[in-house]
Design an enzyme around this catalytic site. Structure first.
Site, PDB file in Angstrom:
ATOM      1  N   GLU A  77       6.698 -32.125   3.987  1.00 38.49           N
ATOM      2  CA  GLU A  77       5.737 -33.202   3.730  1.00 38.49           C
ATOM      3  C   GLU A  77       6.344 -34.134   2.693  1.00 38.49           C
ATOM      4  OE1 GLU A  77       3.366 -35.721   4.078  1.00 38.49           O
ATOM      5  OE2 GLU A  77       2.360 -34.029   5.054  1.00 38.49           O
ATOM      6  N   ASP A 132       0.855 -38.649  11.927  1.00 38.77           N
ATOM      7  CA  ASP A 132       0.514 -40.071  11.882  1.00 38.77           C
ATOM      8  C   ASP A 132       0.773 -40.658  13.266  1.00 38.77           C
ATOM      9  OD1 ASP A 132       0.389 -42.854  11.452  1.00 38.77           O
ATOM     10  OD2 ASP A 132       1.039 -42.621   9.381  1.00 38.77           O
ATOM     11  N   ASP A 168      -5.596 -35.982  17.521  1.00 40.39           N
ATOM     12  CA  ASP A 168      -6.934 -36.463  17.878  1.00 40.39           C
ATOM     13  C   ASP A 168      -6.903 -37.934  18.266  1.00 40.39           C
ATOM     14  OD1 ASP A 168      -6.403 -36.873  14.936  1.00 40.39           O
ATOM     15  OD2 ASP A 168      -8.200 -38.104  15.161  1.00 40.39           O
ATOM     16  N   ARG A 202      -8.235 -29.621   7.980  1.00 39.24           N
ATOM     17  CA  ARG A 202      -9.286 -30.563   7.578  1.00 39.24           C
ATOM     18  C   ARG A 202      -9.228 -31.834   8.418  1.00 39.24           C
ATOM     19  NH1 ARG A 202      -7.505 -33.491   1.945  1.00 39.24           N
ATOM     20  NH2 ARG A 202      -5.284 -33.725   2.379  1.00 39.24           N
ATOM     21  N   GLU A 204      -8.454 -31.981  11.572  1.00 39.91           N
ATOM     22  CA  GLU A 204      -9.133 -31.618  12.815  1.00 39.91           C
ATOM     23  C   GLU A 204     -10.643 -31.691  12.627  1.00 39.91           C
ATOM     24  OE1 GLU A 204      -8.867 -27.827  15.827  1.00 39.91           O
ATOM     25  OE2 GLU A 204      -9.058 -27.438  13.686  1.00 39.91           O
TER      26      GLU A 204
END
Length: 222
Positions: A77, A132, A168, A202, A204
Protein backbone atom coordinates in the site's frame (compact mmCIF):
# COMPACT_ATOMS: atom_id res chain seq x y z
CA UNK A 1 -9.99 -3.91 -26.71
CA UNK A 2 -8.39 -0.72 -28.01
CA UNK A 3 -4.61 -0.37 -28.00
CA UNK A 4 -3.35 0.60 -24.57
CA UNK A 5 -0.20 2.23 -23.35
CA UNK A 6 1.90 0.06 -21.03
CA UNK A 7 1.19 0.54 -17.32
CA UNK A 8 3.61 3.23 -16.12
CA UNK A 9 5.92 2.68 -13.16
CA UNK A 10 4.71 5.76 -11.35
CA UNK A 11 2.08 6.52 -8.76
CA UNK A 12 -0.88 8.82 -9.23
CA UNK A 13 -3.00 10.63 -6.68
CA UNK A 14 -2.19 11.43 -3.07
CA UNK A 15 0.14 9.47 -0.83
CA UNK A 16 -1.44 11.09 2.22
CA UNK A 17 -5.05 12.01 2.97
CA UNK A 18 -6.09 13.46 6.32
CA UNK A 19 -3.46 15.03 8.56
CA UNK A 20 -1.79 12.34 10.63
CA UNK A 21 -2.06 12.30 14.39
CA UNK A 22 1.09 12.04 16.56
CA UNK A 23 0.46 8.32 17.13
CA UNK A 24 0.26 7.74 13.37
CA UNK A 25 3.46 9.70 12.82
CA UNK A 26 5.15 7.45 15.38
CA UNK A 27 3.87 4.34 13.63
CA UNK A 28 5.32 5.48 10.30
CA UNK A 29 8.63 6.73 11.65
CA UNK A 30 9.39 4.21 14.38
CA UNK A 31 7.32 1.05 13.92
CA UNK A 32 7.04 0.73 10.14
CA UNK A 33 10.79 0.08 9.63
CA UNK A 34 10.48 -2.97 11.88
CA UNK A 35 7.89 -4.53 9.58
CA UNK A 36 8.81 -3.08 6.17
CA UNK A 37 9.62 -5.48 3.33
CA UNK A 38 12.29 -6.33 2.24
CA UNK A 39 14.52 -4.74 4.90
CA UNK A 40 12.69 -6.56 7.70
CA UNK A 41 12.55 -10.26 6.73
CA UNK A 42 9.91 -12.66 8.03
CA UNK A 43 10.51 -14.04 11.51
CA UNK A 44 9.38 -17.46 10.26
CA UNK A 45 10.28 -19.75 7.39
CA UNK A 46 7.03 -19.41 5.42
CA UNK A 47 5.38 -22.39 3.81
CA UNK A 48 4.00 -20.18 1.03
CA UNK A 49 4.22 -16.54 -0.03
CA UNK A 50 1.09 -14.40 -0.51
CA UNK A 51 0.88 -10.83 -1.80
CA UNK A 52 -1.89 -8.27 -1.45
CA UNK A 53 -1.80 -5.26 -3.79
CA UNK A 54 -3.39 -2.15 -2.32
CA UNK A 55 -4.52 -3.30 1.13
CA UNK A 56 -6.60 -0.20 1.88
CA UNK A 57 -7.52 -0.23 5.56
CA UNK A 58 -5.62 -3.46 6.16
CA UNK A 59 -8.44 -5.54 7.63
CA UNK A 60 -8.25 -8.12 4.83
CA UNK A 61 -4.46 -8.52 5.12
CA UNK A 62 -4.54 -8.64 8.92
CA UNK A 63 -7.24 -11.32 9.03
CA UNK A 64 -5.54 -13.57 6.51
CA UNK A 65 -2.10 -13.15 8.08
CA UNK A 66 -3.30 -13.89 11.60
CA UNK A 67 -5.37 -16.90 10.50
CA UNK A 68 -2.49 -18.35 8.44
CA UNK A 69 0.57 -18.01 10.69
CA UNK A 70 2.72 -20.32 8.53
CA UNK A 71 2.23 -18.14 5.43
CA UNK A 72 4.51 -15.25 4.53
CA UNK A 73 2.18 -12.34 3.72
CA UNK A 74 3.38 -9.18 1.98
CA UNK A 75 0.83 -6.36 2.06
CA UNK A 76 1.47 -3.50 -0.37
CA UNK A 77 0.00 0.00 0.00
CA UNK A 78 1.29 3.49 -0.78
CA UNK A 79 -1.17 5.70 1.10
CA UNK A 80 -0.01 6.73 4.57
CA UNK A 81 -3.45 6.64 6.15
CA UNK A 82 -4.03 3.06 5.04
CA UNK A 83 -0.55 2.05 6.17
CA UNK A 84 -1.25 3.57 9.59
CA UNK A 85 -4.54 1.72 9.77
CA UNK A 86 -2.84 -1.65 9.37
CA UNK A 87 0.03 -0.71 11.68
CA UNK A 88 -2.54 0.28 14.32
CA UNK A 89 -3.99 -3.22 14.18
CA UNK A 90 -0.56 -4.75 14.68
CA UNK A 91 0.48 -2.23 17.34
CA UNK A 92 -2.63 -0.93 19.14
CA UNK A 93 -2.22 2.15 21.27
CA UNK A 94 -1.35 1.29 24.87
CA UNK A 95 0.10 -2.12 24.00
CA UNK A 96 3.54 -1.28 25.38
CA UNK A 97 6.48 -2.16 23.14
CA UNK A 98 4.69 -3.60 20.09
CA UNK A 99 6.02 -6.63 18.26
CA UNK A 100 5.50 -7.09 14.49
CA UNK A 101 3.55 -10.10 13.35
CA UNK A 102 6.20 -12.68 12.42
CA UNK A 103 4.59 -13.50 9.06
CA UNK A 104 3.29 -10.08 7.89
CA UNK A 105 5.40 -7.46 6.18
CA UNK A 106 4.39 -4.16 4.58
CA UNK A 107 5.61 -2.85 1.24
CA UNK A 108 4.99 0.88 0.80
CA UNK A 109 5.97 1.48 -2.83
CA UNK A 110 4.37 0.67 -6.18
CA UNK A 111 3.66 -3.07 -6.23
CA UNK A 112 4.37 -3.55 -9.94
CA UNK A 113 8.19 -3.40 -9.73
CA UNK A 114 7.95 -5.64 -6.66
CA UNK A 115 5.96 -8.14 -8.68
CA UNK A 116 8.54 -8.20 -11.46
CA UNK A 117 11.27 -8.93 -8.93
CA UNK A 118 9.76 -12.25 -7.83
CA UNK A 119 11.07 -15.50 -9.24
CA UNK A 120 8.83 -17.63 -11.44
CA UNK A 121 6.20 -19.39 -9.34
CA UNK A 122 7.22 -17.57 -6.14
CA UNK A 123 3.65 -16.70 -5.07
CA UNK A 124 0.80 -19.00 -4.11
CA UNK A 125 -1.85 -16.28 -3.85
CA UNK A 126 -2.28 -12.69 -4.97
CA UNK A 127 -5.09 -10.43 -3.77
CA UNK A 128 -6.49 -7.32 -5.43
CA UNK A 129 -9.42 -6.17 -3.30
CA UNK A 130 -11.46 -3.20 -4.52
CA UNK A 131 -8.68 -1.37 -6.36
CA UNK A 132 -8.91 2.23 -7.52
CA UNK A 133 -11.04 1.90 -10.69
CA UNK A 134 -9.59 4.88 -12.55
CA UNK A 135 -12.96 5.14 -14.32
CA UNK A 136 -11.96 7.52 -17.14
CA UNK A 137 -10.96 5.74 -20.34
CA UNK A 138 -7.76 7.79 -20.69
CA UNK A 139 -6.65 6.47 -17.30
CA UNK A 140 -7.06 2.79 -18.19
CA UNK A 141 -3.28 2.30 -18.29
CA UNK A 142 -3.18 3.04 -14.56
CA UNK A 143 -5.39 0.05 -13.64
CA UNK A 144 -3.64 -2.91 -12.06
CA UNK A 145 -5.78 -5.31 -14.10
CA UNK A 146 -4.14 -4.68 -17.45
CA UNK A 147 -3.30 -6.88 -20.46
CA UNK A 148 0.43 -6.43 -19.75
CA UNK A 149 0.13 -7.17 -16.03
CA UNK A 150 -1.80 -10.44 -16.45
CA UNK A 151 1.16 -12.40 -17.93
CA UNK A 152 3.41 -11.07 -15.15
CA UNK A 153 0.98 -12.24 -12.47
CA UNK A 154 0.78 -15.59 -14.25
CA UNK A 155 4.57 -15.85 -14.23
CA UNK A 156 4.96 -15.33 -10.49
CA UNK A 157 2.03 -17.56 -9.47
CA UNK A 158 2.76 -21.26 -9.13
CA UNK A 159 0.55 -23.71 -11.09
CA UNK A 160 -2.69 -24.00 -9.14
CA UNK A 161 -2.05 -20.64 -7.46
CA UNK A 162 -4.92 -18.19 -7.09
CA UNK A 163 -5.40 -14.52 -7.99
CA UNK A 164 -8.42 -13.02 -6.24
CA UNK A 165 -9.98 -9.80 -7.52
CA UNK A 166 -12.97 -7.88 -6.18
CA UNK A 167 -14.55 -4.67 -7.42
CA UNK A 168 -17.79 -2.77 -6.86
CA UNK A 169 -17.24 -0.35 -9.74
CA UNK A 170 -19.27 -1.17 -12.90
CA UNK A 171 -16.59 0.26 -15.20
CA UNK A 172 -13.86 -1.79 -13.55
CA UNK A 173 -16.05 -4.89 -13.56
CA UNK A 174 -16.64 -4.58 -17.30
CA UNK A 175 -12.96 -3.83 -17.85
CA UNK A 176 -11.83 -6.85 -15.83
CA UNK A 177 -14.19 -9.15 -17.72
CA UNK A 178 -12.81 -7.84 -21.00
CA UNK A 179 -9.16 -8.22 -19.97
CA UNK A 180 -9.69 -11.72 -18.58
CA UNK A 181 -11.56 -12.84 -21.69
CA UNK A 182 -8.40 -12.23 -23.72
CA UNK A 183 -6.00 -14.34 -21.64
CA UNK A 184 -5.20 -18.06 -21.51
CA UNK A 185 -3.18 -18.29 -18.28
CA UNK A 186 -6.02 -18.68 -15.79
CA UNK A 187 -9.26 -20.55 -15.29
CA UNK A 188 -11.68 -17.81 -14.27
CA UNK A 189 -14.50 -18.05 -11.74
CA UNK A 190 -16.84 -15.08 -11.34
CA UNK A 191 -19.67 -14.42 -8.88
CA UNK A 192 -21.60 -11.54 -7.33
CA UNK A 193 -22.04 -13.47 -4.07
CA UNK A 194 -19.35 -12.99 -1.44
CA UNK A 195 -17.26 -16.20 -1.58
CA UNK A 196 -16.89 -18.29 1.54
CA UNK A 197 -13.51 -17.82 3.16
CA UNK A 198 -12.88 -14.35 1.71
CA UNK A 199 -12.48 -11.74 4.47
CA UNK A 200 -14.84 -8.79 4.28
CA UNK A 201 -13.51 -5.26 3.88
CA UNK A 202 -14.85 -1.86 4.84
CA UNK A 203 -14.83 -0.84 1.17
CA UNK A 204 -17.08 -3.78 0.38
CA UNK A 205 -19.46 -2.78 3.20
CA UNK A 206 -19.57 0.82 1.96
CA UNK A 207 -20.30 -0.33 -1.59
CA UNK A 208 -23.16 -2.58 -0.52
CA UNK A 209 -24.60 0.16 1.73
CA UNK A 210 -24.50 2.51 -1.27
CA UNK A 211 -26.44 0.00 -3.39
CA UNK A 212 -23.55 -1.25 -5.51
CA UNK A 213 -23.05 -4.97 -6.18
CA UNK A 214 -19.47 -6.23 -5.82
CA UNK A 215 -18.14 -8.85 -8.22
CA UNK A 216 -15.55 -11.41 -7.13
CA UNK A 217 -13.17 -13.24 -9.46
CA UNK A 218 -11.08 -16.28 -8.57
CA UNK A 219 -8.36 -16.95 -11.13
CA UNK A 220 -6.56 -20.29 -10.90
CA UNK A 221 -3.19 -20.55 -12.63
CA UNK A 222 -3.26 -23.27 -15.27
Amino acid sequence: MTTLKPPPDRLYGRSRGKKLRPRQEWLLEEFLPRTAWPDAPFAIQPRELWLEVGFGGGEHAYELATHNPDIGYIAAEVFDNGICSLLSRIAPDGAGDPVPLPNLRLYTEDARPLLRGFADGALSKLFLMFPDPWPKARHAKRRFVHPEIVPEVARVLRPGGEWRIASDDPTYQEWTDEVLAGQAFFTVGRTDTHPEGWPHTRYEAKAIAAGRTPVYWSLIRR
